[in-house]
Design a protein around this motif. Sequence first.
Motif, PDB file in Angstrom:
ATOM      1  N   THR A   1      -9.369   6.004 -12.238  1.00  0.00           N
ATOM      2  CA  THR A   1      -8.922   5.609 -10.376  1.00  0.00           C
ATOM      3  C   THR A   1      -8.082   4.020 -10.720  1.00  0.00           C
ATOM      4  O   THR A   1      -8.596   3.004 -11.722  1.00  0.00           O
ATOM      5  CB  THR A   1      -9.880   4.829  -9.736  1.00  0.00           C
ATOM      6  N   CYS A   2      -7.046   3.901 -10.290  1.00  0.00           N
ATOM      7  CA  CYS A   2      -5.954   2.819 -10.599  1.00  0.00           C
ATOM      8  C   CYS A   2      -6.587   1.419 -10.198  1.00  0.00           C
ATOM      9  O   CYS A   2      -7.349   1.352  -9.201  1.00  0.00           O
ATOM     10  CB  CYS A   2      -4.809   3.359  -9.508  1.00  0.00           C
ATOM     11  N   VAL A   3      -6.502   0.495 -10.875  1.00  0.00           N
ATOM     12  CA  VAL A   3      -6.373  -1.039 -10.243  1.00  0.00           C
ATOM     13  C   VAL A   3      -5.902  -2.079  -9.713  1.00  0.00           C
ATOM     14  O   VAL A   3      -6.403  -3.119  -9.485  1.00  0.00           O
ATOM     15  CB  VAL A   3      -6.929  -1.762 -12.100  1.00  0.00           C
ATOM     16  N   TYR A   4      -4.907  -1.260  -9.144  1.00  0.00           N
ATOM     17  CA  TYR A   4      -3.808  -2.315  -8.719  1.00  0.00           C
ATOM     18  C   TYR A   4      -4.161  -2.087  -6.646  1.00  0.00           C
ATOM     19  O   TYR A   4      -3.813  -3.717  -6.539  1.00  0.00           O
ATOM     20  CB  TYR A   4      -2.538  -1.631  -9.104  1.00  0.00           C
ATOM     21  N   CYS A   5      -4.428  -1.142  -6.642  1.00  0.00           N
ATOM     22  CA  CYS A   5      -5.211  -1.599  -4.828  1.00  0.00           C
ATOM     23  C   CYS A   5      -5.556  -0.919  -4.070  1.00  0.00           C
ATOM     24  O   CYS A   5      -5.970   0.301  -4.852  1.00  0.00           O
ATOM     25  CB  CYS A   5      -3.118  -1.045  -4.002  1.00  0.00           C
ATOM     26  N   GLY A   6      -5.846  -1.425  -3.022  1.00  0.00           N
ATOM     27  CA  GLY A   6      -6.654  -0.427  -2.139  1.00  0.00           C
ATOM     28  C   GLY A   6      -6.796   0.940  -1.906  1.00  0.00           C
ATOM     29  O   GLY A   6      -7.203   1.437  -1.635  1.00  0.00           O
ATOM     30  N   CYS A   7      -5.524   1.481  -1.937  1.00  0.00           N
ATOM     31  CA  CYS A   7      -4.676   2.820  -2.301  1.00  0.00           C
ATOM     32  C   CYS A   7      -5.972   4.093  -2.892  1.00  0.00           C
ATOM     33  O   CYS A   7      -6.699   4.469  -2.278  1.00  0.00           O
ATOM     34  CB  CYS A   7      -3.651   4.088  -1.970  1.00  0.00           C
ATOM     35  N   GLY A   8      -6.291   3.436  -4.251  1.00  0.00           N
ATOM     36  CA  GLY A   8      -7.547   4.238  -5.155  1.00  0.00           C
ATOM     37  C   GLY A   8      -7.235   5.597  -5.575  1.00  0.00           C
ATOM     38  O   GLY A   8      -7.276   6.682  -5.901  1.00  0.00           O
ATOM     39  N   CYS A   9      -5.546   5.456  -6.369  1.00  0.00           N
ATOM     40  CA  CYS A   9      -4.907   6.881  -6.761  1.00  0.00           C
ATOM     41  C   CYS A   9      -5.554   7.290  -7.178  1.00  0.00           C
ATOM     42  O   CYS A   9      -6.638   6.359  -8.711  1.00  0.00           O
ATOM     43  CB  CYS A   9      -3.789   6.478  -7.376  1.00  0.00           C
ATOM     44  N   GLY A  10      -6.030   8.493  -8.139  1.00  0.00           N
ATOM     45  CA  GLY A  10      -6.604   9.093  -8.941  1.00  0.00           C
ATOM     46  C   GLY A  10      -5.564   9.160 -10.386  1.00  0.00           C
ATOM     47  O   GLY A  10      -4.853   9.686 -10.038  1.00  0.00           O
ATOM     48  N   ILE A  11      -5.527   8.488 -11.521  1.00  0.00           N
ATOM     49  CA  ILE A  11      -4.649   8.800 -12.894  1.00  0.00           C
ATOM     50  C   ILE A  11      -5.204   9.166 -13.770  1.00  0.00           C
ATOM     51  O   ILE A  11      -6.739   8.813 -14.024  1.00  0.00           O
ATOM     52  CB  ILE A  11      -4.072   7.058 -12.149  1.00  0.00           C
ATOM     53  N   TYR A  12      -4.714  10.141 -14.743  1.00  0.00           N
ATOM     54  CA  TYR A  12      -4.869  10.226 -15.785  1.00  0.00           C
ATOM     55  C   TYR A  12      -4.254   9.063 -17.092  1.00  0.00           C
ATOM     56  O   TYR A  12      -2.981   9.082 -16.549  1.00  0.00           O
ATOM     57  CB  TYR A  12      -4.294  11.162 -16.157  1.00  0.00           C
TER      58      TYR A  12
ATOM     59  N   ASN B   1       1.392  12.346  -6.852  1.00  0.00           N
ATOM     60  CA  ASN B   1       2.259  10.711  -6.689  1.00  0.00           C
ATOM     61  C   ASN B   1       1.292   9.713  -7.160  1.00  0.00           C
ATOM     62  O   ASN B   1       0.451   9.678  -6.953  1.00  0.00           O
ATOM     63  CB  ASN B   1       2.644  10.292  -5.398  1.00  0.00           C
ATOM     64  N   LEU B   2       2.429   8.663  -7.823  1.00  0.00           N
ATOM     65  CA  LEU B   2       2.325   7.652  -7.797  1.00  0.00           C
ATOM     66  C   LEU B   2       3.442   6.136  -7.506  1.00  0.00           C
ATOM     67  O   LEU B   2       4.378   6.850  -7.421  1.00  0.00           O
ATOM     68  CB  LEU B   2       1.480   7.154  -9.378  1.00  0.00           C
ATOM     69  N   CYS B   3       2.857   5.032  -6.988  1.00  0.00           N
ATOM     70  CA  CYS B   3       4.006   4.248  -7.143  1.00  0.00           C
ATOM     71  C   CYS B   3       4.438   3.433  -8.480  1.00  0.00           C
ATOM     72  O   CYS B   3       3.172   3.574  -9.466  1.00  0.00           O
ATOM     73  CB  CYS B   3       3.544   2.838  -5.809  1.00  0.00           C
ATOM     74  N   VAL B   4       5.439   2.590  -8.404  1.00  0.00           N
ATOM     75  CA  VAL B   4       5.426   2.094 -10.269  1.00  0.00           C
ATOM     76  C   VAL B   4       4.054   1.390 -10.549  1.00  0.00           C
ATOM     77  O   VAL B   4       4.254   1.875 -11.951  1.00  0.00           O
ATOM     78  CB  VAL B   4       6.877   1.646  -9.777  1.00  0.00           C
ATOM     79  N   LYS B   5       3.337   0.788  -9.776  1.00  0.00           N
ATOM     80  CA  LYS B   5       2.614  -0.237 -10.805  1.00  0.00           C
ATOM     81  C   LYS B   5       2.071   1.182 -10.786  1.00  0.00           C
ATOM     82  O   LYS B   5       0.884   0.782 -12.104  1.00  0.00           O
ATOM     83  CB  LYS B   5       1.578  -0.850  -9.998  1.00  0.00           C
ATOM     84  N   GLY B   6       1.460   2.362 -10.357  1.00  0.00           N
ATOM     85  CA  GLY B   6      -0.084   2.861 -11.779  1.00  0.00           C
ATOM     86  C   GLY B   6       1.038   3.650 -12.017  1.00  0.00           C
ATOM     87  O   GLY B   6       0.250   3.985 -13.159  1.00  0.00           O
ATOM     88  N   TRP B   7       2.172   4.214 -12.030  1.00  0.00           N
ATOM     89  CA  TRP B   7       2.824   5.242 -13.689  1.00  0.00           C
ATOM     90  C   TRP B   7       3.184   4.005 -14.964  1.00  0.00           C
ATOM     91  O   TRP B   7       2.653   4.372 -15.783  1.00  0.00           O
ATOM     92  CB  TRP B   7       4.276   4.676 -13.021  1.00  0.00           C
TER      93      TRP B   7
ATOM     94  N   HIS C   1       0.851  -1.310  -0.329  1.00  0.00           N
ATOM     95  CA  HIS C   1       0.481  -0.081   0.154  1.00  0.00           C
ATOM     96  C   HIS C   1       1.245   1.278   0.275  1.00  0.00           C
ATOM     97  O   HIS C   1       1.157   1.535   0.760  1.00  0.00           O
ATOM     98  CB  HIS C   1      -0.907   0.017   1.056  1.00  0.00           C
ATOM     99  N   PRO C   2       0.962   2.049  -1.349  1.00  0.00           N
ATOM    100  CA  PRO C   2       2.611   2.782  -1.080  1.00  0.00           C
ATOM    101  C   PRO C   2       1.953   3.861  -0.476  1.00  0.00           C
ATOM    102  O   PRO C   2       2.788   4.708  -0.137  1.00  0.00           O
ATOM    103  CB  PRO C   2       3.230   2.749  -2.320  1.00  0.00           C
ATOM    104  N   GLN C   3       0.665   4.116  -0.891  1.00  0.00           N
ATOM    105  CA  GLN C   3       0.539   5.695  -0.365  1.00  0.00           C
ATOM    106  C   GLN C   3       0.329   5.841   0.869  1.00  0.00           C
ATOM    107  O   GLN C   3       0.404   6.661   1.889  1.00  0.00           O
ATOM    108  CB  GLN C   3      -1.286   5.418  -1.168  1.00  0.00           C
ATOM    109  N   VAL C   4      -0.054   4.572   1.756  1.00  0.00           N
ATOM    110  CA  VAL C   4      -0.721   4.051   3.229  1.00  0.00           C
ATOM    111  C   VAL C   4       1.161   4.589   3.493  1.00  0.00           C
ATOM    112  O   VAL C   4       1.022   5.195   4.051  1.00  0.00           O
ATOM    113  CB  VAL C   4      -1.395   3.538   2.580  1.00  0.00           C
TER     114      VAL C   4
HETATM  115  S1  SF4 Z   1      -1.210   4.037  -8.032  1.00  0.00           S
HETATM  116 FE1  SF4 Z   1       0.409   2.216  -6.646  1.00  0.00          FE
HETATM  117  S2  SF4 Z   1      -0.233   3.198  -4.693  1.00  0.00           S
HETATM  118 FE2  SF4 Z   1      -1.874   4.122  -5.746  1.00  0.00          FE
HETATM  119  S3  SF4 Z   1      -3.735   2.489  -5.537  1.00  0.00           S
HETATM  120 FE3  SF4 Z   1      -2.388   1.986  -7.884  1.00  0.00          FE
HETATM  121  S4  SF4 Z   1      -0.671   0.694  -7.021  1.00  0.00           S
HETATM  122 FE4  SF4 Z   1      -1.986   1.496  -5.067  1.00  0.00          FE
END
Ligand code: SF4
Lengths: 542, 133
Positions: B7-18, B41-47, A37-40
Amino acid sequence: MAGLATTFGSGAMTNSINEIEESQVILVSGSNTTEAHPQVARRILDAVDRGAKLIVIDPRRTRLSECAHIHLDLKPGTDIPLLNVMMRIILDESLVDDLFIEMRTENYNELRDMLYRLDLEETAALTGVPLKKISEAAQMYARAQKAVICYCLGITQHICGTKNVQSIANLAMMTGNVEKEDTGVDPLRGQNNVQGACDMGALPNVYPSYQAVNNQDFQEKFARAWGTELSPEPGLSLLDMTHSGKNGPLKAMFIMGENPALSDPVLETVNETLANLEFLAVADIFLTDTARLANVVLPAASFAEKTGTFTNSERRVQMVRQVIPPLAGCRTDSDIIMELARRLDYPMNYESPAEVMEEIAMLAPIYGGMYHERLENCWGLQWPCWDRDHPGTPFLHKYYFTRGHGRFVPSSHQPPSEPVDEQYPFLLMTGRIYHQYHTGTMTRRSPTLNREADKALLQINRHDAEGLKIKNGEMVEMTSRRGTIRLSAEVGSEVPAGTVYTTFHYPDVPVNLLCIGARDPLANCPEYKICAVKIEAAKSKK
Amino acid sequence: MRDILTTCVYCGCGCGIYLHEEKGRVTGSSPSRNHPVSRGNLCVKGWHLHEFVHHPDRLTQPLIRKKGRLVPVGWEEALEYTARELGRIRDETGSKGIGVLSSAKCTNEENYLLQKFTRAVLKTNNIDHCARL
Ligand code: SF4
């Protein structure tokens, strides 16, 4: 998330992700947050930069544990004794929030009696962590004005997962660390829309918004809304369906976007169950291992090809927007379901996902004010959101718990169901890594993510590796009572001696093959995290 | 080129992504600046969120098993066959013989429809998803 639901009446994150930043003490348990959970993790580290104290409960050394003020590196599977020792110390030091307990909770006496019966030294010894260190952590947590606890798979995937969660809730309630802003108990959800799938009633015992199927009022409500009779009998859970083997109760399955052939523990039983069905239909975007077993495979559209909503860990319902139409030959899952329903004489004529959401708002009280046109114009809304004018709920249980009073449920130590022995001397723990996601159907097809983490590694302690004459990068064979897999060794000091660790993202290294079928009786949670294995250098090089 | 917020599909954080769209293809991902979770910001999966969308492994034709092998068929045939088999098993062996798995990767609306389909059409509460993993 049965544990938190029995205690608080709701199994979701009580805070918003951003509140974590404002907390003074953050206790992270069983969560490799920087990777899962990178953002957390980012909020936690920002809080630490601002002076917050961080306590990490984890058998392994992780990036987060290295930033922790106190790292409680317990023996795997000893979370409950550790938490009980913490609570006993809080009791002895009179750091209990009596007013909170009196006003807002029930069954406290049972917990207190259990704690007084505890032999402190002995219980602490079970965990392998010095009593003094546990005491420091307990006092740090209890003395904070604002404290949050984050937990994840580590906690819920033990045989006693539900009890672990209840123990965490006990700790939070006895110190009154629940009902305020920046303070609470936050389960971190593994997949992006696990929260939403639960909210929508993709569960065997509840309709949308957690309305029990065996409650006559709810059953009548849904029967009326859907214009048909409904079964009052709770259904089978995931594992009851996929682990029934050859002679199970199921003749047919319809699977949408899941890959149980890889993601379930005890793979062989799952494959046997699926292969013996009379009929299996799978809708997915790739030909997964599950789809390979199917009678029909329906090519679905990806998230970029459809409109709808996801609900994140902090209960925020937000828009997923169509970027391109479904790829030629693909259809959205909604389309597929409606086509099937029509052919089975139950027409579902929704013009758009927005119209589906209107029906959800009507039937699911916690989504009562969620409409696409509202969600379009903001950063989503957090449930409960009761009606069109309700602003959503950033933190839960403000004046009362969802179930009325928070209930203390004391638990005692339950040893892991498969302890190590001479033949299988290592404890295997499993988890996830930063670059890959769940069973990897998507991430493994993302060239960049795959390049960064392209094979499964087995973390093993330097001393153990020496004893077994295994060098870094060498292939090893890992065997449990259920099977053998091969993977390469990563020698280091992340895991303590006697323990090894790997991840479950790689189809060619099906770690789940080794896992135990034993489950948590309350949450039906497979005991993923721990089982006993032996390790040998691989005989022939691949 | 268009940028569409999702919205990102990878984790429960639910980042907003263009997601960036160019000539009918999804070509890139970048973070939303004002979104309360991603905050630029995003993590590597989001990018790299867009990377799997056009992967050559995407299924683009329904498949039916014939003589032990999965062979491509048209949608009409696949849907007809699926509906017929589910209906037959429901009516012959009873609803208890059918199980449905929904997905934490699908939207709320899809999860809602699938549980409604399971309960109202297949007449069973045998529905779950992989929340526990
Ligand atoms: S960008 Fe990374 S931290 Fe954000 S929702 Fe996607 S997987 Fe989770």
